[in-house]
Design an enzyme around this catalytic site. Structure first.
Site, PDB file in Angstrom:
ATOM      1  N   HIS A 106       0.866  -1.083  -0.207  1.00 23.01           N
ATOM      2  CA  HIS A 106       0.044  -0.161  -0.477  1.00 23.01           C
ATOM      3  C   HIS A 106       0.470   0.952   0.065  1.00 23.01           C
ATOM      4  O   HIS A 106       0.589   2.072  -0.179  1.00 23.01           O
ATOM      5  CB  HIS A 106      -1.245   0.146   1.237  1.00 23.01           C
ATOM      6  CG  HIS A 106      -1.892  -0.786   1.386  1.00 23.01           C
ATOM      7  ND1 HIS A 106      -1.679  -2.011   2.631  1.00 23.01           N
ATOM      8  CD2 HIS A 106      -2.841  -1.612   0.075  1.00 23.01           C
ATOM      9  CE1 HIS A 106      -3.338  -3.125   2.457  1.00 23.01           C
ATOM     10  NE2 HIS A 106      -3.503  -2.739   0.844  1.00 23.01           N
ATOM     11  N   LYS A 127     -17.640  -8.218   7.036  1.00 19.44           N
ATOM     12  CA  LYS A 127     -16.321  -7.890   7.173  1.00 19.44           C
ATOM     13  C   LYS A 127     -15.863  -8.399   8.695  1.00 19.44           C
ATOM     14  O   LYS A 127     -15.926  -7.736   9.509  1.00 19.44           O
ATOM     15  CB  LYS A 127     -14.887  -7.603   6.988  1.00 19.44           C
ATOM     16  CG  LYS A 127     -14.845  -7.541   5.174  1.00 19.44           C
ATOM     17  CD  LYS A 127     -13.783  -6.666   4.530  1.00 19.44           C
ATOM     18  CE  LYS A 127     -13.381  -7.575   2.685  1.00 19.44           C
ATOM     19  NZ  LYS A 127     -12.624  -6.672   2.811  1.00 19.44           N
ATOM     20  N   ARG A 147      -1.331  -6.124  -8.791  1.00 16.48           N
ATOM     21  CA  ARG A 147      -0.610  -7.007  -8.237  1.00 16.48           C
ATOM     22  C   ARG A 147      -0.270  -7.924  -9.715  1.00 16.48           C
ATOM     23  O   ARG A 147       0.946  -8.485  -9.618  1.00 16.48           O
ATOM     24  CB  ARG A 147      -1.171  -7.878  -6.898  1.00 16.48           C
ATOM     25  CG  ARG A 147      -0.645  -6.833  -6.082  1.00 16.48           C
ATOM     26  CD  ARG A 147      -0.512  -7.533  -4.482  1.00 16.48           C
ATOM     27  NE  ARG A 147      -2.882  -7.386  -4.643  1.00 16.48           N
ATOM     28  CZ  ARG A 147      -3.181  -7.801  -3.295  1.00 16.48           C
ATOM     29  NH1 ARG A 147      -2.404  -7.675  -2.619  1.00 16.48           N
ATOM     30  NH2 ARG A 147      -5.110  -7.828  -3.608  1.00 16.48           N
ATOM     31  N   SER A 202      -2.687  -7.320   2.494  1.00 13.44           N
ATOM     32  CA  SER A 202      -2.751  -7.567   4.320  1.00 13.44           C
ATOM     33  C   SER A 202      -2.751  -8.794   5.020  1.00 13.44           C
ATOM     34  O   SER A 202      -2.774  -9.145   5.799  1.00 13.44           O
ATOM     35  CB  SER A 202      -4.109  -7.059   4.147  1.00 13.44           C
ATOM     36  OG  SER A 202      -4.125  -5.465   4.386  1.00 13.44           O
TER      37      SER A 202
HETATM   38  P1  ADP Z   1      -9.786  -4.175  -0.404  1.00 14.83           P
HETATM   39  O1  ADP Z   1     -10.475  -5.086   0.921  1.00 14.83           O
HETATM   40  O2  ADP Z   1     -10.277  -3.183  -0.890  1.00 14.83           O
HETATM   41  O3  ADP Z   1      -8.458  -5.151  -1.147  1.00 14.83           O
HETATM   42  P2  ADP Z   1      -6.577  -4.001   0.934  1.00 14.83           P
HETATM   43  O4  ADP Z   1      -6.251  -2.506   1.741  1.00 14.83           O
HETATM   44  O5  ADP Z   1      -6.236  -5.125  -0.059  1.00 14.83           O
HETATM   45  O6  ADP Z   1      -8.395  -3.699  -0.093  1.00 14.83           O
HETATM   46  O7  ADP Z   1      -6.397  -3.055  -0.907  1.00 14.83           O
HETATM   47  C1  ADP Z   1      -5.946  -1.964  -1.013  1.00 14.83           C
HETATM   48  C2  ADP Z   1      -6.035  -1.699  -2.590  1.00 14.83           C
HETATM   49  O8  ADP Z   1      -4.433  -1.789  -2.487  1.00 14.83           O
HETATM   50  C3  ADP Z   1      -6.585  -2.180  -3.739  1.00 14.83           C
HETATM   51  O9  ADP Z   1      -6.031  -1.041  -5.048  1.00 14.83           O
HETATM   52  C4  ADP Z   1      -5.155  -3.314  -3.966  1.00 14.83           C
HETATM   53  O10 ADP Z   1      -5.439  -3.766  -5.076  1.00 14.83           O
HETATM   54  C5  ADP Z   1      -3.894  -2.642  -3.470  1.00 14.83           C
HETATM   55  N1  ADP Z   1      -2.999  -3.180  -2.845  1.00 14.83           N
HETATM   56  C6  ADP Z   1      -2.886  -4.435  -1.754  1.00 14.83           C
HETATM   57  N2  ADP Z   1      -1.915  -4.895  -1.828  1.00 14.83           N
HETATM   58  C7  ADP Z   1      -0.809  -4.469  -2.464  1.00 14.83           C
HETATM   59  C8  ADP Z   1       0.648  -4.706  -3.070  1.00 14.83           C
HETATM   60  N3  ADP Z   1       1.015  -5.337  -2.245  1.00 14.83           N
HETATM   61  N4  ADP Z   1       0.689  -3.725  -4.352  1.00 14.83           N
HETATM   62  C9  ADP Z   1       0.621  -2.822  -3.835  1.00 14.83           C
HETATM   63  N5  ADP Z   1      -0.619  -2.267  -3.953  1.00 14.83           N
HETATM   64  C10 ADP Z   1      -1.749  -3.645  -3.415  1.00 14.83           C
END
Ligand code: ADP
Length: 151
Positions: free
Chosen positions: A17, A41, A90, A127
């Site tokens: 992120h 969730k 990703r 995450s």
């Molecule tokens: P969601 O529940 O919407 O998937 P996340 O917090 O998992 O929420 O992800 C939010 C955003 O961050 C999404 O656009 C996701 O693709 C991006 N994201 C998550 N992990 C990574 C990573 N390792 N590299 C780049 N972007 C990421």
């Protein structure tokens, strides 16, 4: 003013992120990290903890704000007067999933989604993997910013 939101669960925020956020901040005048509240969730971290981790990580970056929201992301965009949604990509699975959402959001509210490809060195981080490492006592600190502290 070019304002974007970066929506997500951030449960917790990871180095994936932060890579997307620090690269995107140059593209916009203001970037709102928008932490979604979804009652279906089960989160590992409370909303307050998730918000605090993000706020601490970017406390010295005036263009970045942290907010929480419920409901449709496009409605939140309208509430805060944002024209762009930022998302990270990703892998091909992310692309297929995000494509349908982005088309829907444009249909609903003429919001443009801006995608950034993840840096290769953080593209494997999610995450859910971080939560798994935490649950099993592994060294999660190499995957997250320093602000993420597990009590
Ligand atoms: P969601 O529940 O919407 O998937 P996340 O917090 O998992 O929420 O992800 C939010 C955003 O961050 C999404 O656009 C996701 O693709 C991006 N994201 C998550 N992990 C990574 C990573 N390792 N590299 C780049 N972007 C990421």
């Amino acid at each position: 003013m070019r304002r974007a939101i970066f929506p997500g669960s951030f449960d917790p925020i990871t180095l994936g992120h932060t890579d997307i956020i620090t690269r995107a901040v140059t593209l916009f005048d203001e970037l709102i990290i928008a932490i979604g509240v979804n009652s279906d969730k089960n989160y590992m971290f409370s909303l307050e903890e998730r918000k605090a981790f993000v706020a601490k990580t970017f406390e010295n970056e005036p263009k970045i704000k942290v907010m929480t929201y419920k409901g449709l992301t496009v409605n939140f965009c309208q509430d805060v007067d944002a024209d762009f949604i930022l998302r990270g990509l990703r892998n091909p699975a992310d692309f297929e999933f995000e494509k349908a959402i982005a088309h829907t959001n444009r249909k609903l509210a003429k919001i443009e989604t801006v995608f950034l490809l993840t840096a290769a060195r953080t593209s494997y981080i999610s995450s859910s993997i971080v939560r798994d490492v935490i649950r099993n006592g592994g060294d999660y600190t190499v995957l997250v910013p320093e602000s993420v502290q597990v009590k």
